[in-house]
Design a protein around this motif. Sequence first.
Motif, PDB file in Angstrom:
ATOM      1  N   SER A 157       0.845  -1.187   0.000  1.00  9.30           N
ATOM      2  CA  SER A 157       0.000   0.000   0.000  1.00  9.30           C
ATOM      3  C   SER A 157       0.882   1.239   0.000  1.00  9.30           C
ATOM      4  CB  SER A 157      -0.901   0.006   1.238  1.00  9.30           C
ATOM      5  OG  SER A 157      -1.476   1.284   1.419  1.00  9.30           O
ATOM      6  N   TRP A 158       0.724   2.063  -1.031  1.00  8.51           N
ATOM      7  CA  TRP A 158       1.506   3.295  -1.143  1.00  8.51           C
ATOM      8  C   TRP A 158       1.319   4.148   0.111  1.00  8.51           C
ATOM      9  CZ3 TRP A 158       1.348   6.364  -6.401  1.00  8.51           C
ATOM     10  CH2 TRP A 158       2.301   7.410  -6.384  1.00  8.51           C
ATOM     11  N   ALA A 159       0.093   4.280   0.584  1.00 10.57           N
ATOM     12  CA  ALA A 159      -0.174   5.139   1.735  1.00 10.57           C
ATOM     13  C   ALA A 159       0.319   4.520   3.041  1.00 10.57           C
ATOM     14  CB  ALA A 159      -1.667   5.442   1.840  1.00 10.57           C
ATOM     15  N   ARG A 160       0.535   3.219   3.077  1.00  9.61           N
ATOM     16  CA  ARG A 160       1.134   2.618   4.270  1.00  9.61           C
ATOM     17  C   ARG A 160       2.644   2.866   4.280  1.00  9.61           C
ATOM     18  NH1 ARG A 160      -0.706  -0.761   7.727  1.00  9.61           N
ATOM     19  NH2 ARG A 160      -2.394  -1.592   6.461  1.00  9.61           N
ATOM     20  N   VAL A 161       3.254   2.821   3.124  1.00 14.11           N
ATOM     21  CA  VAL A 161       4.694   3.023   3.029  1.00 14.11           C
ATOM     22  C   VAL A 161       5.063   4.503   3.121  1.00 14.11           C
ATOM     23  CG1 VAL A 161       6.690   2.757   1.498  1.00 14.11           C
ATOM     24  CG2 VAL A 161       5.023   0.900   1.715  1.00 14.11           C
ATOM     25  N   ASP A 207       8.320  -2.382   7.633  1.00 11.62           N
ATOM     26  CA  ASP A 207       8.609  -3.541   8.483  1.00 11.62           C
ATOM     27  C   ASP A 207       7.564  -4.633   8.281  1.00 11.62           C
ATOM     28  OD1 ASP A 207      10.802  -2.239   9.503  1.00 11.62           O
ATOM     29  OD2 ASP A 207       9.845  -1.682  11.399  1.00 11.62           O
ATOM     30  N   PHE A 208       6.307  -4.226   8.134  1.00 11.08           N
ATOM     31  CA  PHE A 208       5.245  -5.211   7.906  1.00 11.08           C
ATOM     32  C   PHE A 208       5.511  -5.994   6.620  1.00 11.08           C
ATOM     33  CE2 PHE A 208       1.233  -6.153   5.662  1.00 11.08           C
ATOM     34  CZ  PHE A 208       0.723  -7.113   6.526  1.00 11.08           C
ATOM     35  N   TYR A 209       5.859  -5.293   5.558  1.00 12.97           N
ATOM     36  CA  TYR A 209       6.101  -5.985   4.293  1.00 12.97           C
ATOM     37  C   TYR A 209       7.380  -6.813   4.332  1.00 12.97           C
ATOM     38  CZ  TYR A 209       2.205  -3.224   2.650  1.00 12.97           C
ATOM     39  OH  TYR A 209       0.949  -2.677   2.512  1.00 12.97           O
ATOM     40  N   ASP A 210       8.348  -6.382   5.130  1.00 13.32           N
ATOM     41  CA  ASP A 210       9.523  -7.217   5.372  1.00 13.32           C
ATOM     42  C   ASP A 210       9.108  -8.557   5.978  1.00 13.32           C
ATOM     43  OD1 ASP A 210      12.059  -6.455   4.569  1.00 13.32           O
ATOM     44  OD2 ASP A 210      12.373  -5.098   6.253  1.00 13.32           O
ATOM     45  N   ARG A 211       8.260  -8.502   7.002  1.00  7.57           N
ATOM     46  CA  ARG A 211       7.807  -9.732   7.657  1.00  7.57           C
ATOM     47  C   ARG A 211       7.018 -10.597   6.690  1.00  7.57           C
ATOM     48  NH1 ARG A 211       6.325  -5.996  11.573  1.00  7.57           N
ATOM     49  NH2 ARG A 211       4.088  -6.411  11.278  1.00  7.57           N
ATOM     50  N   LEU A 212       6.220  -9.955   5.832  1.00  7.90           N
ATOM     51  CA  LEU A 212       5.422 -10.708   4.866  1.00  7.90           C
ATOM     52  C   LEU A 212       6.333 -11.459   3.893  1.00  7.90           C
ATOM     53  CD1 LEU A 212       2.313  -9.229   3.004  1.00  7.90           C
ATOM     54  CD2 LEU A 212       3.849 -10.864   1.936  1.00  7.90           C
ATOM     55  N   VAL A 213       7.290 -10.765   3.322  1.00  8.42           N
ATOM     56  CA  VAL A 213       8.182 -11.401   2.339  1.00  8.42           C
ATOM     57  C   VAL A 213       9.015 -12.496   2.993  1.00  8.42           C
ATOM     58  CG1 VAL A 213      10.175 -10.998   0.842  1.00  8.42           C
ATOM     59  CG2 VAL A 213       8.248  -9.406   0.800  1.00  8.42           C
ATOM     60  N   ASP A 214       9.581 -12.197   4.153  1.00  9.09           N
ATOM     61  CA  ASP A 214      10.390 -13.213   4.833  1.00  9.09           C
ATOM     62  C   ASP A 214       9.538 -14.415   5.230  1.00  9.09           C
ATOM     63  OD1 ASP A 214      12.653 -11.693   4.545  1.00  9.09           O
ATOM     64  OD2 ASP A 214      12.639 -10.891   6.588  1.00  9.09           O
ATOM     65  N   GLY A 215       8.307 -14.155   5.654  1.00  7.00           N
ATOM     66  CA  GLY A 215       7.421 -15.247   6.036  1.00  7.00           C
ATOM     67  C   GLY A 215       7.086 -16.143   4.858  1.00  7.00           C
ATOM     68  N   LEU A 216       6.898 -15.570   3.697  1.00  5.70           N
ATOM     69  CA  LEU A 216       6.656 -16.382   2.508  1.00  5.70           C
ATOM     70  C   LEU A 216       7.860 -17.245   2.181  1.00  5.70           C
ATOM     71  CD1 LEU A 216       4.912 -13.719   0.232  1.00  5.70           C
ATOM     72  CD2 LEU A 216       3.838 -15.784   1.149  1.00  5.70           C
ATOM     73  N   LEU A 217       9.036 -16.641   2.191  1.00  6.53           N
ATOM     74  CA  LEU A 217      10.247 -17.391   1.847  1.00  6.53           C
ATOM     75  C   LEU A 217      10.496 -18.517   2.838  1.00  6.53           C
ATOM     76  CD1 LEU A 217      12.543 -14.404   0.798  1.00  6.53           C
ATOM     77  CD2 LEU A 217      11.395 -16.051  -0.706  1.00  6.53           C
ATOM     78  N   GLU A 218      10.234 -18.256   4.108  1.00  7.93           N
ATOM     79  CA  GLU A 218      10.396 -19.306   5.119  1.00  7.93           C
ATOM     80  C   GLU A 218       9.465 -20.489   4.864  1.00  7.93           C
ATOM     81  OE1 GLU A 218       9.604 -17.211   8.688  1.00  7.93           O
ATOM     82  OE2 GLU A 218      11.502 -16.086   8.648  1.00  7.93           O
ATOM     83  N   ARG A 219       8.332 -20.208   4.221  1.00  5.89           N
ATOM     84  CA  ARG A 219       7.351 -21.258   3.932  1.00  5.89           C
ATOM     85  C   ARG A 219       7.488 -21.823   2.522  1.00  5.89           C
ATOM     86  NH1 ARG A 219       5.454 -17.682   7.569  1.00  5.89           N
ATOM     87  NH2 ARG A 219       4.018 -18.393   9.224  1.00  5.89           N
ATOM     88  N   ARG A 227      14.034  -1.794  -0.342  1.00  6.38           N
ATOM     89  CA  ARG A 227      13.817  -2.550   0.887  1.00  6.38           C
ATOM     90  C   ARG A 227      13.522  -4.027   0.617  1.00  6.38           C
ATOM     91  NH1 ARG A 227      12.358  -0.730   6.032  1.00  6.38           N
ATOM     92  NH2 ARG A 227      12.267  -2.531   7.443  1.00  6.38           N
ATOM     93  N   LEU A 228      12.739  -4.324  -0.411  1.00  4.38           N
ATOM     94  CA  LEU A 228      12.265  -5.689  -0.615  1.00  4.38           C
ATOM     95  C   LEU A 228      12.841  -6.379  -1.847  1.00  4.38           C
ATOM     96  CD1 LEU A 228       8.419  -5.112   0.000  1.00  4.38           C
ATOM     97  CD2 LEU A 228      10.165  -5.716   1.693  1.00  4.38           C
ATOM     98  N   GLY A 229      13.425  -5.602  -2.767  1.00  5.26           N
ATOM     99  CA  GLY A 229      13.750  -6.119  -4.092  1.00  5.26           C
ATOM    100  C   GLY A 229      14.686  -7.299  -4.129  1.00  5.26           C
ATOM    101  N   ASP A 230      15.538  -7.447  -3.137  1.00  5.56           N
ATOM    102  CA  ASP A 230      16.506  -8.545  -3.146  1.00  5.56           C
ATOM    103  C   ASP A 230      15.866  -9.894  -2.854  1.00  5.56           C
ATOM    104  OD1 ASP A 230      15.968  -7.689  -0.503  1.00  5.56           O
ATOM    105  OD2 ASP A 230      17.844  -8.573   0.234  1.00  5.56           O
ATOM    106  N   ARG A 231      14.594  -9.883  -2.404  1.00  4.10           N
ATOM    107  CA  ARG A 231      13.945 -11.149  -2.004  1.00  4.10           C
ATOM    108  C   ARG A 231      12.690 -11.451  -2.805  1.00  4.10           C
ATOM    109  NH1 ARG A 231      12.917  -9.070   3.464  1.00  4.10           N
ATOM    110  NH2 ARG A 231      13.656  -7.177   2.462  1.00  4.10           N
TER     111      ARG A 231
END
Length: 435
Positions: free
Chosen positions: A82-86, A100-112, A154-158
């Motif tokens: 969400s643009w307005a969240r970021v 930070d929320f989107y960091d957790r989301l991406v990392d959580g997906l990769l962990e799964r 922030r997220l592009g490397d993952r």
Amino acid sequence: MNFTRADFPDGFRFGVATSAYQIEGHQFGGAGPTHWDSFAATPGNVVRFEDGARACDHYHRLDEDLDLIQGLGADVYRFSTSWARVMPEGTGAVNGEGLDFYDRLVDGLLERGVSPALTLYHWELPQALADRGGWRNADMPHWFAEYTEVVARRLGDRLWSLAPINEPWCVGWLSHFDGHHAPGLRDIRATARAMHHVLLSHGRAIQVCKGLGMQNLGAVCNFEWATAASDAPEDMAATARYDAIYNRFFLGGLFKGEYPAEVLEGLAPYLPAGWQDDFATIQSPLDWLGVNFYTRKRIAHRADAPWPAYQERPPQGPLTDMGWEIYPDALHQFLTRAAREYTGDLPIYVTENGMASATTPDPDRIAYLDEHLRAVQAAVADGAPVAGYFVWSLMDNYEWALGYEKRFGLVHVDFETLARTPKASYHALADWWRS
């Protein structure tokens, strides 16, 4: 569903999709106001004035929802930031809690073991930018590039993939000409500028991502198959105009550096000065095309109206709860047409396909998915390079101007308790995808 993964090409990816405003709960986590909040608060725009303030509360139930994705056996999860969240004001200050929320989301997906597929914009424009004209403003490509760089750094490397803007037709035409989505305008000048600025913003975002070394970048557009209501020349011409506005404007801009003559008949006087010079940016090379597809429309001429002078005729055959005709062969036809006329060997992903149905259990949804997957198989057999299929949607959610009435989810959401309950369609796909 009587498929196995072996029935599809090697490496074919299956997944599910959602969007930020529809599930997260926008009142949480420091997100700024959006034009959807204002649109929903205006009487007559949204069923019961419902908005995305709480939605499915995905913001607080992230791990539970990621477990549902993993349990489904999905290869890919397509989500949006969400643009307005970021960036609550659209430019300038960044909300660390949102990133930070989107960091957790991406990392959580990769962990799964699930590949993250990001869409940068799924319709919730920061209100501060809407106040400055939003997509009508010539500065939008610059603002969008700034937002893109913040998220991509922030997220592009993952990320497995990235697409800038979900469904440009909805952002441009549905929202500025038809007035059915935020900002709710019915203005041909606003429409022309929004349609063009959306594509130019897409191109700028692709350039930013390539500059950061990112790969697997695509475009996600919604398309509809259009059928003339009769063989009358005026109905055939009206259908061509509908197809040009809905489909060929975006495919032509992205892949041919041109807009269809049928669109320019109406929009050319209102396009921004120098628009022809922007195609070099709009055509920034892509790695794939995403096709969001749900239905076909029967189109006829409308003699009592100015350009574009078309109207929809009643659908034929079975309908979803949205009133959309279930016509799977249209997906087959569109995929083969897109490859033949625009994309060539470029991979195509069906990035959204699904149906609204309140039936519980949901054999109708299982049948819909089965029929459309067979249409994908037929397109592959005809040479279309279809590389994946993603279901809309993981869970029941906020369906924009229709509030919480239309249920597209594989998972049922009780919007009072927010309890999640996988439907029969979820279990049918899980049995197949995990087999």
